[in-house]
Design a protein around this motif. Structure first.
Motif, PDB file in Angstrom:
ATOM      1  N   TRP A  25       0.817  -1.214   0.000  1.00 56.60           N
ATOM      2  CA  TRP A  25       0.000   0.000   0.000  1.00 56.60           C
ATOM      3  C   TRP A  25       0.855   1.269   0.000  1.00 56.60           C
ATOM      4  O   TRP A  25       0.494   2.254  -0.648  1.00 56.60           O
ATOM      5  N   TRP A  88      -5.962   5.070   7.199  1.00 64.60           N
ATOM      6  CA  TRP A  88      -5.811   3.650   6.896  1.00 64.60           C
ATOM      7  C   TRP A  88      -5.224   2.939   8.097  1.00 64.60           C
ATOM      8  O   TRP A  88      -4.292   3.448   8.723  1.00 64.60           O
ATOM      9  N   LEU A 100      -7.834  -4.590   6.621  1.00 60.62           N
ATOM     10  CA  LEU A 100      -7.610  -3.233   6.128  1.00 60.62           C
ATOM     11  C   LEU A 100      -8.834  -2.407   6.479  1.00 60.62           C
ATOM     12  O   LEU A 100      -9.961  -2.810   6.177  1.00 60.62           O
ATOM     13  N   GLN A 102     -10.326   1.621   6.221  1.00 60.90           N
ATOM     14  CA  GLN A 102     -10.153   2.997   5.779  1.00 60.90           C
ATOM     15  C   GLN A 102     -11.313   3.817   6.332  1.00 60.90           C
ATOM     16  O   GLN A 102     -12.479   3.473   6.127  1.00 60.90           O
ATOM     17  N   MET A 129     -11.787  -0.710  -1.801  1.00 60.91           N
ATOM     18  CA  MET A 129     -11.089  -1.522  -0.799  1.00 60.91           C
ATOM     19  C   MET A 129     -10.968  -2.976  -1.277  1.00 60.91           C
ATOM     20  O   MET A 129      -9.936  -3.616  -1.089  1.00 60.91           O
TER      21      MET A 129
END
Length: 148
Positions: A25, A88, A100, A102, A129
């Motif tokens: 990322w 994040w 993950l 966000q 995502m």
């Protein structure tokens, strides 16, 4: 800028370890969100800056506001009287898996002017995502294949 006018978040699990997810990322070359193109200058650390380019439009400048290496980062896009923050988080959830998350926040005195943009972000967040999580998994599989 403290008054939150709008916020949303989304989480998805990916089948890569947290170290791989973070490395993937933080390499902005891996960000794939056509028609946007992303440019980043320097190392992914607090204070670094980047740009989002759309054909025929002015580039959008953004800043890495905070980094907790390997676990979290916040990117901010300042606008006239408002700021959009993209927070994040990377959490290990088992062997070889990462959650993950966000969180997107719009705040500032003039933030209401940007609610249309924010709602578009909210609609597209789950798919974006999912694309990122899938891309991480493909990259990990490819890296294993290259080692053989």
């Amino acid at each position: 800028m403290s008054d939150i006018v709008w916020q949303t978040s989304h989480s998805i699990e990916t089948r890569v370890n947290v170290e791989f997810a973070w490395r993937y990322w933080t390499d902005v070359r891996n960000w794939d969100d056509p028609p946007a193109r992303f440019e980043f200058r320097g190392v992914f650390v607090t204070g670094a800056r980047g740009f989002t380019h759309f054909s025929g439009q002015a580039s959008i400048e953004w800043f890495v506001r905070e980094v907790q290496a390997g676990t979290a980062a916040t990117i901010e896009i300042p606008a006239d009287g408002a700021v959009t923050s993209f927070e994040w988080k990377f959490e290990p959830v088992g062997e070889g898996r990462t959650l993950l998350t966000q969180r997107v926040v719009l705040c500032g005195q003039e933030a209401e002017k940007y609610l249309g943009y924010a709602r578009t972000l909210e609609e597209n967040l789950p798919l974006g995502m999912k694309k990122m999580a899938s891309a991480m998994e493909r990259a990990l599989t490819e890296s294993y294949s290259e080692r053989k």
